[in-house]
Design an enzyme around this catalytic site. Sequence first.
Site, PDB file in Angstrom:
ATOM      1  N   GLU A  68       6.051   0.265   0.150  1.00  0.00           N
ATOM      2  CA  GLU A  68       6.489   0.962   1.361  1.00  0.00           C
ATOM      3  C   GLU A  68       5.603   2.204   1.525  1.00  0.00           C
ATOM      4  O   GLU A  68       5.666   3.120   0.715  1.00  0.00           O
ATOM      5  CB  GLU A  68       7.976   1.301   1.240  1.00  0.00           C
ATOM      6  CG  GLU A  68       8.522   2.117   2.366  1.00  0.00           C
ATOM      7  CD  GLU A  68       8.119   1.608   3.755  1.00  0.00           C
ATOM      8  OE1 GLU A  68       8.350   0.421   4.053  1.00  0.00           O
ATOM      9  OE2 GLU A  68       7.540   2.394   4.525  1.00  0.00           O
ATOM     10  N   ARG A  83       1.973  -0.320  11.705  1.00  0.00           N
ATOM     11  CA  ARG A  83       2.924  -0.579  10.629  1.00  0.00           C
ATOM     12  C   ARG A  83       4.004  -1.566  11.089  1.00  0.00           C
ATOM     13  O   ARG A  83       4.431  -1.517  12.249  1.00  0.00           O
ATOM     14  CB  ARG A  83       3.566   0.772  10.273  1.00  0.00           C
ATOM     15  CG  ARG A  83       4.172   0.824   8.930  1.00  0.00           C
ATOM     16  CD  ARG A  83       4.576   2.248   8.564  1.00  0.00           C
ATOM     17  NE  ARG A  83       5.767   2.163   7.771  1.00  0.00           N
ATOM     18  CZ  ARG A  83       6.975   2.457   8.217  1.00  0.00           C
ATOM     19  NH1 ARG A  83       7.155   2.909   9.444  1.00  0.00           N
ATOM     20  NH2 ARG A  83       8.008   2.290   7.430  1.00  0.00           N
ATOM     21  N   ILE A 125       4.576  -9.895   4.296  1.00  0.00           N
ATOM     22  CA  ILE A 125       5.944  -9.382   4.152  1.00  0.00           C
ATOM     23  C   ILE A 125       6.044  -8.055   4.914  1.00  0.00           C
ATOM     24  O   ILE A 125       5.429  -7.065   4.516  1.00  0.00           O
ATOM     25  CB  ILE A 125       6.307  -9.157   2.667  1.00  0.00           C
ATOM     26  CG1 ILE A 125       6.104 -10.436   1.857  1.00  0.00           C
ATOM     27  CG2 ILE A 125       7.743  -8.635   2.531  1.00  0.00           C
ATOM     28  CD1 ILE A 125       6.093 -10.239   0.357  1.00  0.00           C
ATOM     29  N   ARG A 126       6.782  -8.058   6.015  1.00  0.00           N
ATOM     30  CA  ARG A 126       6.850  -6.862   6.881  1.00  0.00           C
ATOM     31  C   ARG A 126       5.473  -6.222   7.020  1.00  0.00           C
ATOM     32  O   ARG A 126       5.272  -5.021   6.808  1.00  0.00           O
ATOM     33  CB  ARG A 126       7.868  -5.849   6.359  1.00  0.00           C
ATOM     34  CG  ARG A 126       9.297  -6.356   6.437  1.00  0.00           C
ATOM     35  CD  ARG A 126      10.342  -5.332   6.052  1.00  0.00           C
ATOM     36  NE  ARG A 126      10.360  -4.186   6.959  1.00  0.00           N
ATOM     37  CZ  ARG A 126      10.838  -4.217   8.205  1.00  0.00           C
ATOM     38  NH1 ARG A 126      11.311  -5.328   8.709  1.00  0.00           N
ATOM     39  NH2 ARG A 126      10.838  -3.145   8.945  1.00  0.00           N
ATOM     40  N   CYS A 133      -1.374  -4.617   2.225  1.00  0.00           N
ATOM     41  CA  CYS A 133      -0.142  -4.349   2.980  1.00  0.00           C
ATOM     42  C   CYS A 133       0.116  -2.846   3.090  1.00  0.00           C
ATOM     43  O   CYS A 133      -0.603  -2.162   3.817  1.00  0.00           O
ATOM     44  CB  CYS A 133       1.022  -5.119   2.386  1.00  0.00           C
ATOM     45  SG  CYS A 133       2.340  -5.377   3.592  1.00  0.00           S
ATOM     46  N   GLU A 143      -1.786 -10.973  -4.470  1.00  0.00           N
ATOM     47  CA  GLU A 143      -1.265 -10.857  -5.843  1.00  0.00           C
ATOM     48  C   GLU A 143      -0.029 -11.718  -6.061  1.00  0.00           C
ATOM     49  O   GLU A 143       0.391 -11.923  -7.187  1.00  0.00           O
ATOM     50  CB  GLU A 143      -0.974  -9.384  -6.177  1.00  0.00           C
ATOM     51  CG  GLU A 143       0.262  -8.772  -5.539  1.00  0.00           C
ATOM     52  CD  GLU A 143       0.070  -8.376  -4.075  1.00  0.00           C
ATOM     53  OE1 GLU A 143      -0.993  -8.688  -3.487  1.00  0.00           O
ATOM     54  OE2 GLU A 143       1.004  -7.771  -3.515  1.00  0.00           O
ATOM     55  N   HIS A 186      -0.605 -10.323   0.807  1.00  0.00           N
ATOM     56  CA  HIS A 186      -0.404 -10.039  -0.621  1.00  0.00           C
ATOM     57  C   HIS A 186      -1.012 -11.130  -1.498  1.00  0.00           C
ATOM     58  O   HIS A 186      -0.275 -12.002  -1.965  1.00  0.00           O
ATOM     59  CB  HIS A 186       1.099 -10.010  -0.933  1.00  0.00           C
ATOM     60  CG  HIS A 186       1.842  -8.884  -0.315  1.00  0.00           C
ATOM     61  ND1 HIS A 186       2.068  -7.695  -0.956  1.00  0.00           N
ATOM     62  CD2 HIS A 186       2.433  -8.768   0.891  1.00  0.00           C
ATOM     63  CE1 HIS A 186       2.765  -6.887  -0.186  1.00  0.00           C
ATOM     64  NE2 HIS A 186       2.996  -7.512   0.945  1.00  0.00           N
TER      65      HIS A 186
HETATM   66  N1  GLN Z   1       6.255  -2.266   5.917  1.00  0.00           N
HETATM   67  C1  GLN Z   1       5.707  -1.676   4.748  1.00  0.00           C
HETATM   68  C2  GLN Z   1       5.139  -0.281   4.995  1.00  0.00           C
HETATM   69  O1  GLN Z   1       5.239   0.289   6.015  1.00  0.00           O
HETATM   70  C3  GLN Z   1       4.619  -2.550   4.135  1.00  0.00           C
HETATM   71  C4  GLN Z   1       5.241  -3.809   3.588  1.00  0.00           C
HETATM   72  C5  GLN Z   1       4.558  -4.322   2.354  1.00  0.00           C
HETATM   73  O2  GLN Z   1       3.734  -3.657   1.720  1.00  0.00           O
HETATM   74  N2  GLN Z   1       4.955  -5.519   1.975  1.00  0.00           N
HETATM   75  O3  GLN Z   1       4.574   0.261   4.100  1.00  0.00           O
END
Ligand code: GLN
Length: 194
Positions: free
Chosen positions: A48, A108, A134-135, A79, A174, A172
């Site tokens: 995050e 973001r 993922i997001r 990410c 990884e 990702h």
């Molecule tokens: N939404 C996250 C952010 O703002 C990033 C998500 C992630 O690293 N899987 O940092």
Amino acid sequence: MPTIGVLALQGDVREHLRMLTEAGATATAVRRPGELEAVDALVIPGGESTTMWKLAETFDLLEPLRIRVKDGMPAYGSCAGMIMLADRIQDGIAGQQTVGGIDMVVRRNAFGRQVDSFEEDLDFAGQMIRAVFIRAPWVESVGPDVEVLGLAEPGDRIVAVRQGPLLATSFHPELTGDTRVHAYFVDMVRGSSR
Ligand code: GLN
């Protein structure tokens, strides 16, 4: 063998350490300025970005990170790490800062507004890889020195970029067990120290 740190303030640190080791680097966690000084290159993991930014300030790492990136240290952000390497961001929280280094605008949670997570096969620098989002952020726009290395199917969004010694992906690698993106970064690090 290059020593590559993984910024270990928050996020999926262990997975990156394992992938870097498999890709032929010596990998170590970085939490303090002294540990940052000791590495040849750095991975900024997913997690995050708002939390990572605040912790980087708390641990007195934000300025040292900016200085090392400015001095040419190779870095790879995935990410949240991509957000951290962006010169400019959209949809950050109030006051959110980044390390910067890549001349791009990153939005973001961009895919997250449509669907929280998804996977697809995509072309990364000429190799087909499985990309896990993922997001995830996407790259809204890039400056003239930024090379686009990958696009994602929904909307042909930019999801992988490189500017000199800096690499960033929205996804990702990884989490897939496929070490090729990390191997690409390890090659970049080897090339930059020659
Ligand atoms: N939404 C996250 C952010 O703002 C990033 C998500 C992630 O690293 N899987 O940092």
